[in-house]
Design an enzyme around this catalytic site. Structure first.
Site, PDB file in Angstrom:
ATOM      1  N   GLU A 115      75.416   5.022  33.744  1.00  0.00           N
ATOM      2  CA  GLU A 115      74.441   5.766  34.537  1.00  0.00           C
ATOM      3  C   GLU A 115      73.001   5.408  34.179  1.00  0.00           C
ATOM      4  O   GLU A 115      72.120   5.479  35.037  1.00  0.00           O
ATOM      5  CB  GLU A 115      74.656   7.272  34.354  1.00  0.00           C
ATOM      6  N   HIS A 170      66.313  12.469  33.730  1.00  0.00           N
ATOM      7  CA  HIS A 170      67.035  11.994  34.907  1.00  0.00           C
ATOM      8  C   HIS A 170      68.396  11.410  34.513  1.00  0.00           C
ATOM      9  O   HIS A 170      69.431  11.718  35.121  1.00  0.00           O
ATOM     10  CB  HIS A 170      66.173  10.944  35.619  1.00  0.00           C
ATOM     11  N   GLU A 186      70.663  14.144  33.507  1.00  0.00           N
ATOM     12  CA  GLU A 186      71.200  14.839  34.695  1.00  0.00           C
ATOM     13  C   GLU A 186      72.446  14.121  35.211  1.00  0.00           C
ATOM     14  O   GLU A 186      73.434  14.755  35.594  1.00  0.00           O
ATOM     15  CB  GLU A 186      70.119  14.903  35.781  1.00  0.00           C
ATOM     16  N   HIS A 187      72.418  12.798  35.209  1.00  0.00           N
ATOM     17  CA  HIS A 187      73.579  12.024  35.662  1.00  0.00           C
ATOM     18  C   HIS A 187      74.744  12.118  34.675  1.00  0.00           C
ATOM     19  O   HIS A 187      75.895  12.326  35.073  1.00  0.00           O
ATOM     20  CB  HIS A 187      73.188  10.555  35.848  1.00  0.00           C
ATOM     21  N   GLU A 220      68.412   2.923  40.894  1.00  0.00           N
ATOM     22  CA  GLU A 220      67.810   3.950  41.749  1.00  0.00           C
ATOM     23  C   GLU A 220      66.292   3.909  41.645  1.00  0.00           C
ATOM     24  O   GLU A 220      65.577   3.943  42.650  1.00  0.00           O
ATOM     25  CB  GLU A 220      68.320   5.336  41.355  1.00  0.00           C
TER      26      GLU A 220
END
Length: 1012
Positions: A161, A85, A88-89, A196
């Protein structure tokens, strides 16, 4: 004739196999492995492999201008740190060819794409986009390929991130020049993904699902990341994971649409050719082995303050099934799941929810075919503790009964009819839907050609069905045994506090590690603050760096004139009707609005319950099960809902009413109309079961409502803020905002002995006027179906109540609100909005206001709220029809700073020296939505639903294209700066109440008292 012939030839050319390489032939470094024409989907599929690296490429050729690209990688997570994840950022934060900060977000205003995103799934990561513009497609493909294959992966991007420890308010440190307040210097965990996932873990439904995944798939870790483990991830681990997984040998590329395959392969091949082949990560992890008998797991989760504390258990029972690459069996198991659980007449609904064991399905309920082996789960939420063991026993009893009884052929036919209509319905995003359907199975070894073969699958299914006992045999094979996993989550009143305490302890441990490495506490703090200020300085470059390396489409590529949708209006069926004649593949689409005047607030707020009830209770002559069967057999669905709209020339005025819609094959339109009439006019609110069934609807809506808010908290905050500004916004908030949440939870909390007489009386009032009065309709169909549809419509109208129900006239609406409102809710992060009134849709200032919203989002707020502030999202928006301009933040750890940024944004825009490129980017960004492809049934709906004519749209189009920098500054001054100075704003935040929520805020508790 010539135009139609040309169009037919073009369609044949795109899907004609003869124009493509034959199996074994090469093109731009790829070898075609196989190809197949799929007539039922009007497409041709081509499967290729990159010669040098082994990368797979699936191309779907179809006569569709909305082209799609995706590159994906198999990314089995090694642990729960969320490395897939976070990667991905960070891949999207800069690459070799585009070495600027955040090229992904900076491309958003430089593209006419109608979809751009990236997703982390449980075992793969993929990066899709969709656009109708050929140059735009090339631009985005270049950015996506470079981002994934050649990212910079800077450490500052990892800390931004992923996660870091830093002072809570670094901007205050800079401003204070060493004399910052202790609360600003307080060290906290930060990071976009960290916040998040804290937000995700606030969602009890997500927590149940992810913990279930942990136990059913013990070899597959949490790809999104568990906040408790994210802080163990190192920068070096991130870089290694990219090197091991983001390689062409581990990649699957997907392209779709009418653009030439050769052009795609030429660009993609050139990017892949620089790599050598490596051993790919092709491991397909299997679920837990349940062959030795039942297993039980019980965990704890958060308590929902808005729901009965005694009904907060979630529990499910699951079986591991066969391999999903058997597409016929997998299709059949999905059908069994639907037959068992879909609809109020389904055996499991009646046996589990109607019987009172639970209020709704658990988040994992259904057949999951996304893995190598299928998982079949049946579960409930809203269960009492003493009923948890009864759920599994009841499930097994119902499964044995259905194995013995079998399924009615009419119910199977209804399911197959829905599939037929799904194939006929022309959506605007077919390519993206296809990607999402094929991709997860492709990554676990299911042949995408098998997944595409609809007719073959249905034919094979029918063959098995004809032999007799096929579906019952599958139930017997897989579900009539005790090789199960029972998974239960119990509510804990201390769960949230324990989570917060764990974070504090973990933070202290991490700080101690930094202190040990630095030599002293003072030096450790200095190092952490210095790193934060360095990141702040790096982030500040974002608005000054040269973006010349980024490709872009241009405003000159946007046509000044837009083709109008040809509409016809008449009154031949005794009602105003809008006709749109278009190729619909034999389908008719219907909408109607019954406009209501002076509707009392207490009736309006119950319309959502009314629309739920008429799809639940049945009539005096037909049960809901019988009605559901007819709906599935004869229509593509019918629905009733609330509708309101501001007037396009005066946003202070609004109309409201009930909206009816349906879709059916042309030959079934009369039945569709009759079903709508039966549901609305004949629903039996006096049946002995009505009160209990309505109570169950309320409990299902209330169950998990805190989670629903958590998943879209900024939308609830926006609605609440806007409701204090305009009449239409007030109306919408009553039926779909926090006011509706409050009403539903209060009604759901009433004792079981309450007959709900007051509620039912009001629902019967709504029934009296629902289809009586000021009806207007819209029909989209083939030209050859107009005459028959007009007759069916006339018969429908003649069957309706003839007398309209009137309500006493009311004075001017009073929807004033406090300037600042706070709603305490049990979340680890915040959701907020600030809204301001502006002008009507047709006012010329609305165009520069919309451009301003894009400029603020892309040039200022994303940078300040997300990059610096650590929120998952934040920005500005303009709602031209509603006359509203506003700001929002999503999963935000720093609401005080965010609100300050929102309040200062208008002055920032006034002072900013905007460039021509800035303006160009903003206009392009706006036209992504303006010119996004529409499904045929959506064409002409702006006029029908909102009264926006083609002339209004064309005028606005030209105004948007012609917006100047001076106009942007003028509207920023008038509608933001001046409005804030005058106290015209409405602010709403949701989250945990802390000291910053002082007496200047109106605090609104989401308490429940059982009243209407």
């Amino acid at each position: 004739m010539l135009r139609n012939a040309t169009k037919g030839a073009a369609r044949r050319a795109v899907t004609e196999l003869s124009q493509y390489p034959k199996p074994g032939e090469k093109l731009h470094g790829f070898t075609l492995l196989r190809s197949k024409h799929v007539p039922e989907l009007e497409l041709t599929a081509l499967h290729l492999q990159h010669d040098k690296t082994g990368a797979e490429h699936l191309h779907i050729a179809r006569d569709d201008s909305n082209n799609v690209f995706s590159i994906g990688f198999k990314t089995n997570p090694p642990d729960d740190t969320g490395v897939p994840h976070i990667l991905e950022h960070t891949t999207l934060c800069g690459s070799q060819k585009y070495p600027i900060r955040d090229p992904f977000f900076k491309m958003l205003p430089r593209t006419l794409s109608n979809f751009m995103n990236a997703f982390t799934a449980s075992d793969h990561t993929f990066y899709p986009f969709a656009t109708t513009n050929a140059q735009d497609f090339k631009n985005l493909m270049s950015v996506y390929l470079d981002a994934t294959l050649h990212p910079l992966l800077k450490e500052t991007d990892f800390t931004q991130e992923g996660w870091r420890i830093g002072p809570e308010n670094p901007q205050a440190l800079v401003a204070a020049e060493g004399n910052a307040k202790p609360e600003d210097r307080k060290l906290v965990f930060k990071g976009v993904v960290y916040n998040e996932m804290k937000g995700q873990m606030s969602d009890a439904a997500y927590l149940f699902w992810i913990r279930f995944q942990d136990h059913i798939f013990p070899d597959i870790h949490n790809s999104g990341g568990d906040p408790q483990k994210i802080t163990d991830l190192t920068y070096q681990q991130l870089k290694k994971f990219h090197a091991d997984h983001y390689h062409p040998s581990n990649a699957k590329v997907f392209t779709y649409g009418d653009m030439p395959l050769a052009d795609h392969l030429k660009e993609i091949g050139a990017q892949l050719d620089v790599f050598e082949k490596i051993r790919a990560d092709v491991a397909h992890h299997s679920p837990i082995d349940l062959s030795s008998g039942p297993r039980e797991v019980k965990l704890y989760g958060p308590i929902d303050p808005l729901v009965d504390a005694n009904k907060q258990f979630k529990t499910s029972v699951s079986w591991v099934l066969g391999e999903t690459n058997n597409v016929v069996e997998s299709f059949s198991l999905a059908l069994i799941s639907a037959l068992l659980m879909d609809g109020y007449g389904s055996p499991l609904y009646k046996g589990l929810i109607e019987s009172g064991l639970g209020t709704d399905w658990s988040p994992n309920t259904g057949y999951d075919s996304s893995g190598k082996l299928g998982i079949f789960s049946i579960g409930l939420s809203g269960v009492q503790e003493e009923d948890v063991p009864k759920v599994k026993a009841k499930v097994q009893e119902i499964l044995r009964s259905m194995r013995d009884k079998g399924f009615e052929r009419s119910k199977i036919d209804g399911y197959l009819h829905q599939l037929e209509l799904g194939l006929k319905h022309k959506t605007a995003n077919f390519g993206m839907s296809l990607l999402h359907r094929l991709k997860p199975k492709w990554f676990v070894g299911v042949d995408p050609f098998d997944s595409l073969a609809w007719n073959d699958t249905i034919a094979a299914f029918e063959t098995e069905l004809a032999k007799g006992g096929y579906l019952e045999g599958l139930i017997d094979k897989y579900l009539i045994n005790d090789n199960t996993l029972s998974f239960t989550m119990a509510p804990s009143p201390t769960f949230s506090q324990e989570l917060a305490q764990e974070e504090e302890t973990r933070l202290s441990t991490k700080i101690s590690e930094v202190v040990k490495a630095a030599g002293s506490e003072e030096e450790a703090r200095a190092a952490l603050e210095a790193r934060e200020l360095k990141l702040l300085a790096e982030q500040s470059k974002t608005n000054t760096e040269d973006l010349g390396c980024l490709p872009s489409v241009h405003v000159k590529d946007i046509p000044r004139q837009k083709d109008s949708v040809i509409l016809r209006h008449d009154n031949t069926a005794r009602v105003k009707t809008q006709w749109h004649e278009a190729p619909t593949n034999g389908l008719t689409y219907f909408r109607a609005i019954n406009q209501l005047e002076n509707l009392p607030d207490e009736l309006r707020s119950l319309i959502p319950l009314f629309t739920d009830s008429i799809m639940r209770l049945g009539t005096k002559d037909m049960t809901m099960e019988q009605l559901e069967d007819l709906i599935k057999l004869k229509t593509g669905g019918v629905s009733v809902g609330y509708h309101s709209a501001s007037h396009p020339t005066d946003f202070t005025r609004a109309t409201e009413g009930l909206m009816f819609s349906g879709m059916a094959l042309d030959r079934h339109v009369p039945t569709m109309f009759d079903l709508l009439r039966k549901l609305v006019v004949e629903t039996d609110f006096d049946s002995p079961q009505a009160a209990q069934q309505i109570r169950q609807l309320l409990q299902a809506s209330a169950d998990g409502v805190v989670n629903d808010i958590a998943s879209s908290g900024h939308a609830y905050a926006r609605r609440a803020a806007e409701s204090g500004l305009t009449w239409d916004s007030f109306l919408k908030e009553q039926v779909s905002g926090l006011s509706q949440v409050k009403l539903v939870t209060s009604l759901a909390s009433r004792p079981e002995s309450d007959p709900l007489e007051d509620v039912i009386a009001k629902l019967k009032q709504i029934q009296q006027f629902a289809l009586a009065g000021n009806l207007r309709t819209a029909i989209t169909c083939d030209s050859g179906s107009v005459s028959d549809n007009a007759k069916a419509l006339l018969n429908f109208v003649n069957s309706l109540p003839s007398e309209a129900v009137t309500f006493p006239s009311r004075g001017p609406p009073n929807f004033t609100r406090d300037i600042k409102t706070f709603y305490p809710l049990p979340y680890q992060v915040y959701y907020g909005a600030l809204a301001l009134p502006t002008a009507s849709y047709t006012a010329s200032v609305n165009a520069p206001l919309q451009i301003l919203s894009q400029l603020l989002t892309h040039k200022h707020l994303h940078h300040e709220i997300r990059e610096k502030g650590g929120a998952y999202g934040g920005g500005s928006y303009a709602r031209p029809l509603d006359g509203i301009f506003g700001f929002y933040s999503y999963r935000d750890p720093n609401p005080v700073n965010t609100l300050k940024i929102m309040r200062n944004a208008g002055q920032w825009a006034v002072d900013k020296e905007w460039t021509d490129r800035d303006l160009e980017d903003a206009k392009i960004s706006v036209f992504q939505g303006v010119d996004a492809p529409k499904a045929v049934n959506e064409e002409g709906m702006a006029q029908f639903l909102y009264g926006i004519t083609d002339e209004m749209k064309q005028k606005r189009r030209e105004e948007l294209l012609d917006v100047t920098k001076d106009q942007v500054r003028e509207v920023a001054q008038e509608y933001v700066v001046k409005a804030l100075n005058n106290g015209s704003e409405r602010v709403v935040f949701l989250g945990e109440k802390r000291d910053w929520v002082d007496k200047s805020w109106a605090v609104k508790e989401m308490d429940i008292n059982g009243s209407t």
